[in-house]
Design an enzyme around this catalytic site. Structure first.
Site, short mmCIF file in Angstrom:
data_model
loop_
_atom_site.label_atom_id
_atom_site.label_comp_id
_atom_site.label_asym_id
_atom_site.label_seq_id
_atom_site.Cartn_x
_atom_site.Cartn_y
_atom_site.Cartn_z
N GLU A 123 0.83 -1.20 0.00
CA GLU A 123 0.00 0.00 0.00
C GLU A 123 0.87 1.26 0.00
O GLU A 123 0.54 2.26 -0.66
CB GLU A 123 -0.94 -0.02 1.20
CG GLU A 123 -2.00 -1.11 1.10
CD GLU A 123 -2.84 -1.26 2.36
OE1 GLU A 123 -4.08 -1.10 2.27
OE2 GLU A 123 -2.25 -1.52 3.43
N GLU A 143 -4.98 -9.59 3.42
CA GLU A 143 -5.72 -9.36 4.66
C GLU A 143 -6.95 -10.26 4.83
O GLU A 143 -7.39 -10.52 5.96
CB GLU A 143 -6.14 -7.89 4.75
CG GLU A 143 -5.03 -6.91 5.02
CD GLU A 143 -4.21 -6.53 3.79
OE1 GLU A 143 -3.29 -5.72 3.91
OE2 GLU A 143 -4.52 -7.07 2.69
#
Length: 268
Positions: A123, A143
């Site tokens: 990210e 995730e």
């Protein structure tokens, strides 16, 4: 009672947590290195430190280009998952702001990845202007395997750059994307064969960027990042005003003169 906000702000950068930074004034580069062996996991405190370092780089006249990378031949396997339950419930909703610091930095930011670029580390890379990686690097937002979703901008940036279908493929299936495929998706700018080639690529990009007008680079970045998700009409209007603004700059006059005189420009 007057509080010492300077002391509070300065404390953020004391005792860096799995990070180090350096400024090469000769090459005009600010280096931010993720350094927590063996896989350079990014801690919760490290996220705010990353934002503070990028902010400082943005204000440092000795820095024209920023490079983010990992130590010991590895970029990063992601965040410190085991520590997440200890963070207060509302303490993580601002994570995307810290990890988006490269996007707010007024200078070009390169992210150089090796081996792993996962979770929050990926990210962070996605908020950089230029993303390069070795051919054996894998990128992932895993995730879902924790019963979670990406929390630092991953879902939004991947969907906008690579498209909704690919974002679903990557996040719902928890799939690791090889660097060549990530390049096809638009998630990577370029791929290097190996670490040595990556070093050469970084050097070439730094040299090219530092030879350009800092004002023009700053303006290009601002126009692209502020208009990317707006309408074409608004984007064209912003671009036009930015173009007019640069016409009054010394760099533009130098660029025109150098072009006419068939020489390399010396931007200030």
């Amino acid at each position: 009672m007057q509080k010492d906000y300077a002391e509070i702000r300065g404390a953020i950068l004391r005792e860096l947590d799995g990070l180090r930074y350096d400024v090469d004034a000769e090459r005009r580069v600010g280096w931010l290195t993720l350094d927590r062996p063996p896989l350079n996991v990014i801690s919760y405190r490290g996220r705010s430190q990353i934002a503070a370092i990028l902010e400082a780089f943005g204000q440092d006249p000795d820095v024209r280009v920023v490079v983010i990378r990992g130590a010991n031949g590895v970029y990063s396997s992601g965040g410190d998952v085991k520590a997440f339950p200890e963070i207060e419930r509302d303490g993580m909703s601002h994570m995307a702001w810290n990890i988006a610091a490269p996007e707010r930095c007024p200078k070009p930011v390169i992210c150089a990845m090796e081996k792993y670029a996962m979770g929050v580390a990926f990210e962070l890379a996605m908020s950089c202007d230029i993303r390069i990686a070795t051919a054996d690097t894998v990128l992932a937002l895993p995730e879902v395997s924790l019963g979670q979703i990406p929390g630092s901008g991953g879902s939004q940036r991947v969907a906008r750059i690579a498209g909704l279908t690919r974002a679903v493929d990557m996040m719902m299936l928890g799939r690791r994307i090889p660097a060549p495929e990530a390049h096809e998706w638009g998630l990577l700018t370029r791929i290097a064969d190996d670490t040595d080639a990556l070093e050469c690529m970084i050097g070439e990009m730094v040299e090219q960027l530092t030879s350009q007008s800092a004002l023009a680079l700053k303006t290009i970045k601002r126009v692209l990042n502020t208009t990317y998700d707006t309408s074409l009409t608004v984007g064209l209007e912003v671009e036009g005003h930015a173009y007019e603004k640069l016409r009054e700059s010394e760099d533009y006059r130098e660029g025109i003169a150098a072009f006419s005189e068939k020489r390399k420009p010396k931007f200030r």
